[in-house]
Design an enzyme around this catalytic site. Structure first.
Site, short mmCIF file in Angstrom:
data_model
loop_
_atom_site.label_atom_id
_atom_site.label_comp_id
_atom_site.label_asym_id
_atom_site.label_seq_id
_atom_site.Cartn_x
_atom_site.Cartn_y
_atom_site.Cartn_z
N GLU A 1 -12.63 -7.77 -31.00
CA GLU A 1 -11.87 -7.98 -29.98
C GLU A 1 -11.74 -9.56 -29.80
OE1 GLU A 1 -13.73 -6.61 -26.19
OE2 GLU A 1 -15.69 -7.10 -26.83
N HIS B 1 0.83 -1.11 -0.09
CA HIS B 1 0.01 0.05 0.09
C HIS B 1 0.91 1.30 -0.01
CE1 HIS B 1 -3.60 -2.51 1.29
NE2 HIS B 1 -3.81 -2.24 0.12
N ASP C 1 -9.13 -7.64 -24.91
CA ASP C 1 -9.62 -9.00 -25.28
C ASP C 1 -9.08 -9.56 -26.54
OD1 ASP C 1 -11.33 -9.77 -23.20
OD2 ASP C 1 -12.61 -8.26 -23.77
N CYS D 1 -10.61 1.03 -28.45
CA CYS D 1 -10.72 1.54 -27.11
C CYS D 1 -10.07 0.49 -25.95
CB CYS D 1 -12.32 1.44 -26.74
SG CYS D 1 -13.20 -0.16 -27.16
C1 PEP Z 1 -11.13 -4.51 -24.70
O1 PEP Z 1 -11.50 -5.73 -24.49
O2 PEP Z 1 -10.11 -4.09 -25.03
C2 PEP Z 1 -12.16 -3.49 -24.28
C3 PEP Z 1 -12.20 -2.30 -24.39
O3 PEP Z 1 -13.28 -3.96 -23.45
P1 PEP Z 1 -13.30 -4.53 -22.13
O4 PEP Z 1 -11.92 -4.00 -21.46
O5 PEP Z 1 -14.59 -3.82 -21.52
O6 PEP Z 1 -13.32 -6.06 -22.09
MG MG Z 2 -13.45 -6.50 -24.02
#
Ligand code: PEP
Ligand code: MG
Length: 833
Positions: free
Chosen positions: A695, A458, A719, A766
């Protein structure tokens, strides 16, 4: 004790049991005859002796049954055998009073304190050993209930359910405190078993001592009043902590990826330095201050038990109040996760083992400070000895909180006050308690190095949040450094340079200045649109979950929301949010964004992301199971209200796009789009862009075939990387290898971009690599149109893009595709960061 607990029927004077077993059986028979226990509980009393020492001290023993057998206690009661000639209980321990306890309550501290009050008063106690009038005993013991020390034997209770722990960092104090909190709300006895070890779910240390790692199969069981409900609530708390744990681990992994070695400060010559482990980035220049051995000198000053018990009780209460205040202050300054450190510490104070041990030591004639300190040390050592680095860090928490109680008991033990440090201090310590780290005066302390500890402790987490450059685990040599030595602490490299040359000092100051300027520039420039030096536009958006996060993201330069993870709306509650509630949330999100783009991802649940009230089936391979779109297609009642809420929000006229997660085939897209169209028509809403997450490698490989059916792609690199490399995205050992810059992942991304371009569709990213400067560089070079990331990453990413021409990024991305490994890709791109 009250009549209900102790009455003449429960007292037998002048006993002469042949041995300990006979004494326990005799007392058990009294309890049975008084209707306190079922006959089997006598065996339980005997079994307990094999695993615990029930000698309390001063000639008294308190045998009590196993916690798991508490259902055989019909009502709370205490049977007393008076043994005037004494009986050897354990070697060297002779008793005259045996108080056999059958308790339904587990209010351990209160009961022990009440019993120990009598023990301290020898003038009252000794006559009880020989009195011939049971009224004397009744009068002396006019105190309530009796204790039940914790249990470690592994038998499940009446109702059981299995659950596999899916916290990437195993069970550590923060989630364990949530389990305990949930368990304590139930009157039932609740237990967690792993293999042959079991722990009372209401006891934090017992839970931590199970040493549970990710993947551990647990049997959670319950017995007694409202057992079914207690079990349900506990399991719910356990599951609810999953997503938070996984998100925290994913963010840490992303951050670690973003912080992999890059061109940092390099001293010239061969300066003397001490290596440690990098714990918090940045460079500190200053004067060393060695915090001399934090060994507290605790004198063993026996006091009466009544006084000791009262003082301990007050010190615990005062420490709880201080920790609550510290948690509130930390929440206000650093955030909820950091505040949780102190809430979990407060939970340690409720530990029954800790309290029992302290009381036993006091009964044995030791002072309250000494007893408490010993109890803390013994338990901390026990936890450390499990050999799990995460638990070793929790032992540090126990010592921290133990020290706080000691200082309440005896304020004169206080050593240095943090305010005593001079300007530009680089603090060196064996280890620094989290509470000390949180209260450091950062206008004076510029860097921190510890001999022990680890990057997951921590203290290290707090240093990172505070922006305090730090290294840990530098070894004992750190404490031999002369107080007052000038030094440079490099928190990125994890090195402490001692007595640096003028040249290196000047170079380090220069480097700090450049870092500061770069940060200022980034902050100023972050409100400019995202683009490369030669003007190629790359939209920069934020990954957000709730409307209240929008303002902060816009301040950091977000141009919209590229990913709203709606599963967060479904967590920590008993039932799914209804259509109206969802509608209000999406509307608030649109309003906060004032016309900027908003991409809402349909509920991405299943597999590792569990929502208890959805009652999803347990799967052997959840990442490869019914998750994301697969679940939505099977549970239309979940998707329908969400789609209705989204189309109603779209009718409000502000931008909104819908995105579906975990798509792997065209059939999924056409079915989901069909449902969207049905809802849209029903509501007479306008069409909205519909996109998919890419993904799953299948979607990337088929991008050119899927593109005509969707309006956009957003690549989920988290993913996509785990599926392309067959590496669990939260596997602690694989975190470094599961790198989204792996050329195989980059090739899938290129294929996606090409497939989209063939049909004039745009592509965003993303996943975590969008917020990693090197990741963003290569993604922009591969031609993606949008990058969506944590808001705090935006200024650095925008600044990086603005430094480089698109042609250069393109050329590097092309080269990256033919690298052999992610490390090679990172080396290739290093100069860009
Ligand atoms: C990903 O898989 O990159 C993604 C943006 O979705 P999550 O992280 O919510 O699975
Ligand atoms: Mg994902």
């Amino acid at each position: 004790m009250s009549d209900a607990l102790l009455n003449p029927q429960l007292i037998r004077l002048g006993c002469r049991p042949a041995d300990k077993d006979a004494a326990i059986r005799e007392a058990g028979a009294l309890l049975e005859a008084a209707g306190c226990i079922a006959p089997d509980y006598i065996d339980s009393l005997l079994r307990r002796e094999a695993v615990a020492n029930t000698y309390l001290g001063n000639g008294i023993a308190i045998p009590h049954g196993m916690a798991e057998d508490r259902a055989q206690v019909l009502r709370t009661g205490v049977a007393i055998l008076q043994i005037p000639d004494g009986l050897e209980w354990n070697p060297g321990q002779r008793i005259h009073l045996l108080c056999a306890i059958a308790a339904r309550s587990d209010d351990h501290l209160v009961m022990l304190r009440q019993l120990t009050r009598l023990l301290q008063d020898e003038a009252r106690l000794l006559p009880l050993f020989t009195t011939t009038d049971s009224a004397d005993l009744l009068a002396a013991l006019a105190q309530p209930e009796a204790p039940l020390p914790p249990d470690a034997e592994a038998h499940d209770l009446d109702l059981c359910e299995e659950w596999r722990l899916d916290y990437p960092n195993g069970l550590h104090a923060r989630p364990a405190a949530l389990w305990v909190e949930a368990a304590r709300r139930s009157p039932a006895q609740l237990q967690v078993r792993h293999g042959s070890q079991a722990a009372d779910a209401k006891n934090l240390i017992a839970l931590l001592q199970l040493g549970l790692r990710q993947g551990a199969l647990l049997t959670v069981s319950a017995r007694g009043p409202q057992a079914a409900d207690g079990l349900k609530q506990l399991l719910r708390a356990m599951r609810e902590a999953s997503l938070a744990e996984q998100t925290a681990a994913a963010i840490a992994a992303q951050r670690a990826a973003a912080q992999r070695p890059r061109a940092g400060w390099q001293p010239s010559g061969q300066p003397v330095s001490l290596p440690g482990i990098a714990a918090s980035p940045g460079l500190a220049i200053g004067t060393v201050r060695v915090l001399a051995g934090e060994q507290l000198r605790i004198v063993d000053r026996p006091v009466s038990l009544a006084e000791g018990g009262d003082r301990l009780h007050e010190a615990l209460a005062a420490t709880r109040r201080r920790l609550a205040a510290l948690a509130d202050a930390t929440q206000a300054t650093l955030g909820a996760a950091e505040a949780g450190i102190f809430r979990a510490q407060a939970e340690l104070l409720n530990d029954t083992d800790l309290i029992t041990l302290s009381c036993q030591l006091m009964v044995a004639g030791h002072g309250v400070e000494w007893s408490w300190h010993q109890a803390v040390e013994r338990l901390a050592e026990k936890i450390s000895a499990l050999g799990n680095p995460l638990l070793a860090a929790r032992a540090a928490d126990l010592r921290d909180v133990g020290r706080r109680v000691l200082l309440e008991l005896d304020p004169s033990l206080q050593g240095h006050a943090p305010g005593e440090f001079g300007p530009d201090t680089i603090l060196l310590a064996a280890d620094l308690a989290p509470s000390d780290t949180a209260s450091l005066d950062l206008s004076r302390v510029k860097g921190l190095a510890t001999a022990h500890g680890g990057p997951t402790a921590h203290t290290a987490i707090l240093a990172r949040t505070l922006g305090l450059p730090a290294l840990v685990a530098a070894g004992p040599a750190l404490l031999d450094v002369a107080d007052g030595s000038p030094a440079i602490l490099d928190g990125d490299a994890g090195r402490l340079y001692l007595n640096p040359s003028e040249h290196n000092l000047a170079a380090a100051r220069d480097w700090q200045q450049r870092q500061r300027e770069a940060q200022q520039q980034q902050q100023q420039a972050c409100l400019q649109p995202g683009q490369t030096a030669d003007g190629r536009r790359v939209e920069i958006a934020a990954n957000l979950n709730r409307p209240e996060q929008v303002a902060g993201a816009l301040n950091n330069g977000a141009e919209g929301v590229g990913l709203m993870r709606t599963e967060f709306l479904f967590l920590e509650r008993d039932a799914a949010p209804d259509e109206e509630e969802q509608y209000q949330t999406y509307l608030a999100m649109q309003q906060a964004l004032q016309g900027r783009p908003l991409i809402v991802r349909a509920l991405d649940i299943g597999g590792d992301k569990q929502v208890p009230y959805l009652n999803l089936p347990v799967e052997d391979n959840p990442f490869l199971g019914v998750r994301g779109a697969r679940l939505l297609l099977r549970r239309r009642e979940l998707l329908e209200p969400q789609l209705r809420a989204l189309y109603r929000a779209a009718k409000a006229g502000k931008p909104l796009s819908i995105m579906f997660p975990m798509i792997s085939s065209l059939k999924e897209i056409t079915r989901l789009k069909g449902w969207c169209e049905g809802v849209r028509k029903e509501l007479d809403a306008p069409p909205v862009p519909i996109g998919i997450m890419v993904e799953v490698p299948a979607a990337a490989l088929l991008a050119d075939q899927l593109a005509p059916y969707v309006d956009f792609f957003s690549i989920g690199t988290n993913d996509l990387t785990q599926y392309a490399l067959a590496m669990d995205r939260q596997h602690p050992e694989l975190a470094a290898e599961a790198d989204s810059l792996h050329p195989a992942v980059l090739r899938l991304i290129r294929q996606t971009v090409r497939g989209a371009a063939a049909h004039q569709r745009w592509v965003g990213v993303c996943g975590g690599s969008a917020g990693d400067p090197l990741g963003a560089a290569v993604l922009a070079g591969l031609g993606v149109d949008e990058l969506s990331m944590s808001p705090s990453d935006i200024p650095a990413i925008k600044a990086m893009l603005r430094r480089h021409d698109y042609a250069r990024l393109q050329a590097l991305a092309e080269q990256a595709l033919s690298c052999d490994s992610a490390e090679e890709v990172r080396q290739l791109l290093e100069a860009l960061a």
